[in-house]
Design a protein around this motif. Structure first.
Motif: not given
Length: 150
Positions: A47-63
């Motif tokens: 069993i293997v569980a992983k987390v891969v960092e996403a590119d959150s730098s350009t997200l429009d959080y208001t949308k």
């Protein structure tokens, strides 16, 4: 009796509950209980569980945008598992308190950081006899915590 077209998407032979959203607060360490209902004994499985960092730098959080791509050069974290009894079908995935410490985009108030989480279960088969399942995948949302501010 009418037959379904060969390229119809009317029935999926492999079923799941869809993707998950795991929401944690920066600095939390969480143990997620997992039960693999189709198995009764995990002793011959990897069993293997992983987390891969996403590119959150350009997200429009208001949308309420969510990430659509990996962070270039981002972190890939293999999560630790707790399994005190291999003869059952239960275990825990540990979301570590330092998950985002090395991430490019840190959470801030009203602006979470994101990663993708996935779980893989592999039996002891070799080559064409091996079976590999991916029973869980989705997003990890890491919310800001004032107690983690430096």
């Amino acid at each position: 009796m009418a037959r379904t077209r060969i390229n119809s998407k009317s029935k999926d032979l492999i079923d799941d509950n869809g993707s998950v959203l795991v929401s944690v607060i920066e600095g939390e360490q969480i143990h997620m209980n997992i039960t693999l209902n189709w198995l009764t004994n995990l002793s011959d499985y990897t069993i293997v569980a992983k987390v891969v960092e996403a590119d959150s730098s350009t997200l429009d959080y208001t949308k309420n945008e969510l990430p659509t791509q990996e962070q270039t050069g981002g972190e890939i974290t293999t999560l630790e598992l707790i399994d005190s009894d291999l003869t059952d079908n239960n275990f825990q995935i540990v979301i570590p308190e330092n998950l985002v410490d090395a991430w490019t985009t840190q959470p801030s108030p009203e602006k979470p950081a994101y990663g993708w989480i996935g779980l893989e279960v592999r039996d002891a088969g070799v080559g064409k006899y091996a079976q590999v399942w991916k029973p869980m995948r989705g997003l990890v949302e890491v919310l800001y915590s004032p107690s983690e501010a430096v």
